[in-house]
Scaffold this motif. Structure first.
Motif, PDB file in Angstrom:
ATOM      1  N   VAL A 265      89.093  63.154  18.010  1.00 36.14           N
ATOM      2  CA  VAL A 265      90.193  63.898  17.375  1.00 36.14           C
ATOM      3  C   VAL A 265      89.637  64.942  16.422  1.00 36.14           C
ATOM      4  N   SER A 266      88.407  65.354  16.641  1.00 34.13           N
ATOM      5  CA  SER A 266      87.725  66.247  15.718  1.00 34.13           C
ATOM      6  C   SER A 266      87.682  67.681  16.236  1.00 34.13           C
ATOM      7  N   VAL A 267      87.259  68.578  15.342  1.00 35.31           N
ATOM      8  CA  VAL A 267      86.916  69.947  15.714  1.00 35.31           C
ATOM      9  C   VAL A 267      85.399  70.042  15.603  1.00 35.31           C
ATOM     10  N   PRO A 268      84.676  70.017  16.725  1.00 37.21           N
ATOM     11  CA  PRO A 268      83.214  69.941  16.675  1.00 37.21           C
ATOM     12  C   PRO A 268      82.542  71.301  16.566  1.00 37.21           C
ATOM     13  N   THR A 269      81.401  71.311  15.902  1.00 41.69           N
ATOM     14  CA  THR A 269      80.560  72.497  15.817  1.00 41.69           C
ATOM     15  C   THR A 269      79.116  72.062  16.005  1.00 41.69           C
ATOM     16  N   VAL A 270      78.424  72.694  16.930  1.00 39.87           N
ATOM     17  CA  VAL A 270      77.014  72.390  17.177  1.00 39.87           C
ATOM     18  C   VAL A 270      76.186  73.537  16.614  1.00 39.87           C
TER      19      VAL A 270
ATOM     20  N   ILE B 293      81.475  67.437  12.869  1.00 40.76           N
ATOM     21  CA  ILE B 293      82.798  67.157  13.417  1.00 40.76           C
ATOM     22  C   ILE B 293      83.790  67.059  12.262  1.00 40.76           C
ATOM     23  N   SER B 294      84.794  67.900  12.312  1.00 43.63           N
ATOM     24  CA  SER B 294      85.837  67.927  11.275  1.00 43.63           C
ATOM     25  C   SER B 294      86.921  66.939  11.663  1.00 43.63           C
ATOM     26  N   LEU B 295      86.984  65.828  10.959  1.00 42.49           N
ATOM     27  CA  LEU B 295      87.949  64.775  11.252  1.00 42.49           C
ATOM     28  C   LEU B 295      89.140  64.862  10.314  1.00 42.49           C
ATOM     29  N   PRO B 296      90.343  64.539  10.802  1.00 50.34           N
ATOM     30  CA  PRO B 296      91.486  64.433   9.896  1.00 50.34           C
ATOM     31  C   PRO B 296      91.327  63.177   9.051  1.00 50.34           C
ATOM     32  N   ARG B 297      92.164  63.042   8.044  1.00 52.82           N
ATOM     33  CA  ARG B 297      92.097  61.834   7.213  1.00 52.82           C
ATOM     34  C   ARG B 297      92.597  60.648   8.026  1.00 52.82           C
ATOM     35  N   VAL B 298      91.685  59.731   8.324  1.00 51.43           N
ATOM     36  CA  VAL B 298      91.997  58.560   9.134  1.00 51.43           C
ATOM     37  C   VAL B 298      91.468  57.322   8.425  1.00 51.43           C
ATOM     38  N   SER B 299      91.847  56.155   8.917  1.00 47.50           N
ATOM     39  CA  SER B 299      91.383  54.904   8.335  1.00 47.50           C
ATOM     40  C   SER B 299      89.891  54.732   8.593  1.00 47.50           C
ATOM     41  N   PRO B 300      89.201  53.929   7.770  1.00 43.80           N
ATOM     42  CA  PRO B 300      87.772  53.699   7.996  1.00 43.80           C
ATOM     43  C   PRO B 300      87.468  53.167   9.391  1.00 43.80           C
ATOM     44  N   THR B 301      88.359  52.326   9.935  1.00 39.59           N
ATOM     45  CA  THR B 301      88.130  51.778  11.271  1.00 39.59           C
ATOM     46  C   THR B 301      88.159  52.869  12.324  1.00 39.59           C
ATOM     47  N   VAL B 302      89.164  53.750  12.255  1.00 44.58           N
ATOM     48  CA  VAL B 302      89.274  54.852  13.205  1.00 44.58           C
ATOM     49  C   VAL B 302      88.107  55.813  13.026  1.00 44.58           C
ATOM     50  N   GLN B 303      87.728  56.057  11.781  1.00 45.43           N
ATOM     51  CA  GLN B 303      86.607  56.954  11.509  1.00 45.43           C
ATOM     52  C   GLN B 303      85.320  56.413  12.145  1.00 45.43           C
ATOM     53  N   GLU B 304      85.072  55.121  11.966  1.00 45.84           N
ATOM     54  CA  GLU B 304      83.863  54.519  12.530  1.00 45.84           C
ATOM     55  C   GLU B 304      83.859  54.612  14.050  1.00 45.84           C
ATOM     56  N   ARG B 305      85.030  54.373  14.676  1.00 42.86           N
ATOM     57  CA  ARG B 305      85.116  54.452  16.132  1.00 42.86           C
ATOM     58  C   ARG B 305      84.887  55.886  16.614  1.00 42.86           C
ATOM     59  N   GLN B 306      85.438  56.854  15.897  1.00 46.62           N
ATOM     60  CA  GLN B 306      85.239  58.250  16.263  1.00 46.62           C
ATOM     61  C   GLN B 306      83.765  58.643  16.177  1.00 46.62           C
ATOM     62  N   MET B 307      83.078  58.155  15.167  1.00 47.45           N
ATOM     63  CA  MET B 307      81.655  58.455  15.025  1.00 47.45           C
ATOM     64  C   MET B 307      80.845  57.793  16.135  1.00 47.45           C
ATOM     65  N   GLU B 308      81.223  56.579  16.521  1.00 44.09           N
ATOM     66  CA  GLU B 308      80.529  55.890  17.608  1.00 44.09           C
ATOM     67  C   GLU B 308      80.701  56.647  18.924  1.00 44.09           C
ATOM     68  N   ILE B 309      81.916  57.118  19.176  1.00 39.03           N
ATOM     69  CA  ILE B 309      82.163  57.891  20.398  1.00 39.03           C
ATOM     70  C   ILE B 309      81.341  59.169  20.383  1.00 39.03           C
ATOM     71  N   ALA B 310      81.310  59.843  19.230  1.00 33.00           N
ATOM     72  CA  ALA B 310      80.560  61.097  19.126  1.00 33.00           C
ATOM     73  C   ALA B 310      79.074  60.858  19.372  1.00 33.00           C
TER      74      ALA B 310
END
Length: 228
Positions: free
Chosen positions: A128-133, A167-184
């Motif tokens: 759910v991020s806006v990624p920049t490489v 990766i610019s993430l919206p404000r999400v719960s720590p659990t969702v944040q951790e999962r998003q980082m794992e996917i990335a």
């Protein structure tokens, strides 16, 4: 085994020679064949579970087989099978919509595999991020600006084969944040060239008045009292 109440003779019996059409047993027996091949709305249920027997017959399934190869129409349980055709395994924690979108674009994405563009596209689909490489560029040595002796100063240029992913993430719960980082991380490890290494940097929105920054409550300009 499915059960059913007494039914009229199958319509298939009309395709048989006249001598067989007079046999009431054969007409009843062909009901099962008609249901399997052509489908039949007769309310038959499995006695063990009470679940209705599938009304769609083999002929209808064959006629609609093309939908199983369309990522936007195939049943959810077929998505992993369809992805396997492209040698890709879908993560269980990725939403169905994202899975369909990826499978629809995978052939095109494979053309750009190992590139900055491909990695950004994948991160856009699966997170759910806006990624920049950002790839490291050799800007030379500037002591005190971007070159600290013993920390990030390299003689002969910047760190080779290194890039950063923000990766610019919206404000999400720590659990969702951790999962998003794992996917990335999983996507980057899968797609990056083998000889490269990277740093993954999550970024979050700072001040948005009325949403997560309330004047006089949790909004701070400058530094807190007592901080340097």
């Amino acid at each position: 085994m499915a059960t059913q109440t007494t039914q009229s003779a199958s319509s298939l019996v009309q395709s048989l020679p006249a001598i067989y059409q007079e046999d009431p047993y054969l007409g009843q027996w062909l009901l099962a064949v008609e249901k399997i091949l052509l489908g039949r709305q007769d309310g038959v249920k499995f006695p063990e579970t009470g679940v209705p027997f599938p009304a769609q017959g083999i002929e209808e399934n064959i006629a609609g087989v093309a939908k199983y190869f369309d990522p936007y129409q195939t049943p959810e349980e077929f998505l992993s099978w369809l992805a396997s055709w492209t040698a890709f395994s879908l993560r269980a924690d990725v939403g169905v919509i994202e899975q369909r979108e990826f499978i629809a674009r995978i052939a095109q994405l494979y053309r750009w595999r190992g590139t900055k563009k491909n990695l950004q596209d994948l991160l856009s689909i699966f997170t759910v991020s806006v990624p920049t490489v950002v790839e490291e560029e050799d800007e030379g040595v500037q002591i005190g600006v971007r070159s600290t002796i013993g920390k990030d100063m390299y003689l002969g240029g910047e760190k080779p084969h290194f890039f950063r992913v923000k990766i610019s993430l919206p404000r999400v719960s720590p659990t969702v944040q951790e999962r998003q980082m794992e996917i990335a991380r999983a996507l980057i490890d899968l797609e990056k060239p083998a000889h490269t290494f990277y740093e993954l940097i999550p970024m979050f929105p700072s001040m948005q008045i009325g949403r997560h920054s309330t004047v006089g409550v949790d909004t701070l300009l400058g530094t807190a009292q007592g901080e340097d």
